[in-house]
Design a protein around this motif. Structure first.
Motif, PDB file in Angstrom:
ATOM      1  N   GLN A  22       0.494  -1.373   0.108  1.00 63.68           N
ATOM      2  CA  GLN A  22       0.314  -0.313  -0.439  1.00 63.68           C
ATOM      3  C   GLN A  22       0.751   1.467   0.066  1.00 63.68           C
ATOM      4  N   ALA A  23       1.973   1.444   0.598  1.00 59.31           N
ATOM      5  CA  ALA A  23       2.848   2.666   0.592  1.00 59.31           C
ATOM      6  C   ALA A  23       3.348   2.547  -0.250  1.00 59.31           C
ATOM      7  N   MET A  24       3.612   1.646  -1.447  1.00 54.02           N
ATOM      8  CA  MET A  24       4.215   1.679  -2.912  1.00 54.02           C
ATOM      9  C   MET A  24       2.846   2.073  -3.591  1.00 54.02           C
ATOM     10  N   LEU A  25       2.022   2.255  -3.665  1.00 56.11           N
ATOM     11  CA  LEU A  25       0.888   2.234  -4.377  1.00 56.11           C
ATOM     12  C   LEU A  25       0.811   3.614  -4.092  1.00 56.11           C
ATOM     13  N   ASP A  26       0.126   4.370  -2.738  1.00 57.28           N
ATOM     14  CA  ASP A  26       0.987   5.704  -2.226  1.00 57.28           C
ATOM     15  C   ASP A  26       1.259   6.908  -3.477  1.00 57.28           C
ATOM     16  N   VAL A  27       2.649   5.921  -3.372  1.00 57.82           N
ATOM     17  CA  VAL A  27       3.441   7.165  -3.952  1.00 57.82           C
ATOM     18  C   VAL A  27       2.873   6.806  -5.538  1.00 57.82           C
ATOM     19  N   LEU A  28       2.190   6.724  -5.918  1.00 60.70           N
ATOM     20  CA  LEU A  28       1.929   6.387  -7.703  1.00 60.70           C
ATOM     21  C   LEU A  28       1.121   6.942  -8.184  1.00 60.70           C
ATOM     22  N   THR A  29       1.188   7.330  -9.016  1.00 59.89           N
ATOM     23  CA  THR A  29      -0.118   8.070  -9.545  1.00 59.89           C
ATOM     24  C   THR A  29      -1.691   7.282 -10.132  1.00 59.89           C
ATOM     25  N   THR A  30      -2.529   7.188 -10.891  1.00 56.84           N
ATOM     26  CA  THR A  30      -3.404   7.052 -10.506  1.00 56.84           C
ATOM     27  C   THR A  30      -3.969   6.002 -11.466  1.00 56.84           C
ATOM     28  N   ASP A  31      -2.793   6.400 -12.121  1.00 56.81           N
ATOM     29  CA  ASP A  31      -3.034   6.500 -14.365  1.00 56.81           C
ATOM     30  C   ASP A  31      -0.886   6.232 -14.047  1.00 56.81           C
ATOM     31  N   VAL A  32      -0.487   4.813 -13.435  1.00 62.00           N
ATOM     32  CA  VAL A  32       0.613   5.189 -13.642  1.00 62.00           C
ATOM     33  C   VAL A  32       1.074   4.361 -14.823  1.00 62.00           C
ATOM     34  N   VAL A  33       2.160   4.354 -15.554  1.00 52.67           N
ATOM     35  CA  VAL A  33       2.657   3.606 -16.371  1.00 52.67           C
ATOM     36  C   VAL A  33       3.477   2.252 -15.875  1.00 52.67           C
ATOM     37  N   HIS A  34       2.838   1.240 -15.916  1.00 51.02           N
ATOM     38  CA  HIS A  34       3.952   0.049 -15.381  1.00 51.02           C
ATOM     39  C   HIS A  34       4.477  -0.766 -16.698  1.00 51.02           C
ATOM     40  N   ASP A  35       5.938  -0.958 -16.741  1.00 50.95           N
ATOM     41  CA  ASP A  35       6.459  -1.331 -17.952  1.00 50.95           C
ATOM     42  C   ASP A  35       6.965  -2.661 -17.251  1.00 50.95           C
ATOM     43  N   ILE A  36       6.479  -3.587 -17.294  1.00 47.63           N
ATOM     44  CA  ILE A  36       7.092  -5.227 -16.455  1.00 47.63           C
ATOM     45  C   ILE A  36       8.412  -5.796 -18.188  1.00 47.63           C
ATOM     46  N   ASN A  37       9.382  -6.107 -16.919  1.00 47.97           N
ATOM     47  CA  ASN A  37      10.231  -6.071 -17.883  1.00 47.97           C
ATOM     48  C   ASN A  37       9.646  -7.561 -19.317  1.00 47.97           C
ATOM     49  N   GLN A  38      10.283  -6.999 -20.684  1.00 50.34           N
ATOM     50  CA  GLN A  38       9.908  -8.480 -21.266  1.00 50.34           C
ATOM     51  C   GLN A  38       8.563  -8.940 -21.424  1.00 50.34           C
ATOM     52  N   GLY A  39       7.596  -7.428 -20.589  1.00 50.69           N
ATOM     53  CA  GLY A  39       6.624  -7.880 -20.698  1.00 50.69           C
ATOM     54  C   GLY A  39       5.586  -6.577 -21.859  1.00 50.69           C
ATOM     55  N   ALA A  40       4.312  -6.759 -20.825  1.00 49.51           N
ATOM     56  CA  ALA A  40       3.032  -6.294 -21.184  1.00 49.51           C
ATOM     57  C   ALA A  40       3.553  -4.596 -20.372  1.00 49.51           C
ATOM     58  N   ARG A  41       2.777  -3.578 -21.103  1.00 50.23           N
ATOM     59  CA  ARG A  41       2.768  -2.843 -20.213  1.00 50.23           C
ATOM     60  C   ARG A  41       0.839  -1.964 -20.060  1.00 50.23           C
ATOM     61  N   GLU A  42       1.320  -1.727 -18.134  1.00 46.71           N
ATOM     62  CA  GLU A  42       0.041  -2.013 -17.798  1.00 46.71           C
ATOM     63  C   GLU A  42      -0.482  -0.748 -17.364  1.00 46.71           C
ATOM     64  N   ILE A  43      -1.706  -0.636 -17.724  1.00 43.24           N
ATOM     65  CA  ILE A  43      -2.220   1.488 -17.404  1.00 43.24           C
ATOM     66  C   ILE A  43      -2.735   1.369 -16.082  1.00 43.24           C
ATOM     67  N   GLY A  44      -1.984   2.209 -14.841  1.00 37.81           N
ATOM     68  CA  GLY A  44      -3.648   2.421 -13.497  1.00 37.81           C
ATOM     69  C   GLY A  44      -3.640   1.656 -12.759  1.00 37.81           C
ATOM     70  N   ARG A  45      -3.066   2.448 -11.404  1.00 38.29           N
ATOM     71  CA  ARG A  45      -2.784   2.037  -9.775  1.00 38.29           C
ATOM     72  C   ARG A  45      -3.237   0.406  -9.369  1.00 38.29           C
ATOM     73  N   GLU A  46      -4.902   0.481 -10.524  1.00 41.48           N
ATOM     74  CA  GLU A  46      -5.392  -1.190  -9.188  1.00 41.48           C
ATOM     75  C   GLU A  46      -4.045  -2.189 -10.385  1.00 41.48           C
ATOM     76  N   LYS A  47      -4.331  -1.968 -11.463  1.00 48.22           N
ATOM     77  CA  LYS A  47      -3.314  -3.097 -11.982  1.00 48.22           C
ATOM     78  C   LYS A  47      -1.703  -3.052 -12.108  1.00 48.22           C
ATOM     79  N   PHE A  48      -1.204  -1.904 -11.313  1.00 49.71           N
ATOM     80  CA  PHE A  48      -0.524  -2.723  -9.951  1.00 49.71           C
ATOM     81  C   PHE A  48      -0.072  -2.967  -9.181  1.00 49.71           C
ATOM     82  N   ALA A  49      -1.076  -2.940  -8.365  1.00 50.11           N
ATOM     83  CA  ALA A  49      -2.405  -3.541  -7.369  1.00 50.11           C
ATOM     84  C   ALA A  49      -1.669  -5.334  -7.769  1.00 50.11           C
TER      85      ALA A  49
END
Length: 136
Positions: A22-49
């Motif tokens: 939760q502390a990690m999620l708290d420092v992310l924007t709601t629309d955070v872009v997450h580029d997973i190593n050699q994987g897909a790009r996911e967008i959003g804090r919920e997907k990051f969670a």
């Protein structure tokens, strides 16, 4: 501004090492872009969670030797670190897990917006990890 960015990234990794998702999620924007190593790009804090939940089931990791570098204006950052991990539960499409330990150099790139992390792009050598967990 670079000092604030470094503090932000340091807090993100401190939360990671403490297992505080939760502390990690708290420092992310709601629309955070997450580029997973050699994987897909996911967008959003919920997907990051969901990603964090999955990782916490399949892996136990701790980061050491963390070095954070920031751009002059604080809008970008990069981090280099060493991952010390244990592969706990088989991840689909990867070798069977049976508690294999690994040590892996890795890095990440960040974009900062309004004092929060707006993008995280993680990189490590998948072939090195596969060798360490005994993939044939």
């Amino acid at each position: 501004m670079p000092t604030a960015t470094k503090t932000l990234i340091d807090s993100y990794y401190a939360a990671f090492n403490a297992g505080q998702s939760q502390a990690m999620l708290d420092v992310l924007t709601t629309d955070v872009v997450h580029d997973i190593n050699q994987g897909a790009r996911e967008i959003g804090r919920e997907k990051f969670a969901r990603f964090l939940d999955h990782m916490n089931i399949a892996y136990r990791e701790r980061l050491t030797d963390i070095v954070v570098m920031t751009s002059a204006d604080g809008s970008r950052a990069a981090a280099e670190f060493v991952v010390h991990g244990e592969y706990l539960r088989t991840d689909p499409g990867l070798p069977a897990a049976h508690g294999q330990r690994y040590v892996l150099p890795a890095g990440a790139f960040f974009e900062i917006r309004d004092g929060l992390i707006a993008r995280v792009s993680n990189y490590y050598n998948l072939e090195d990890w596969l060798k360490q967990v005994g993939a044939t």
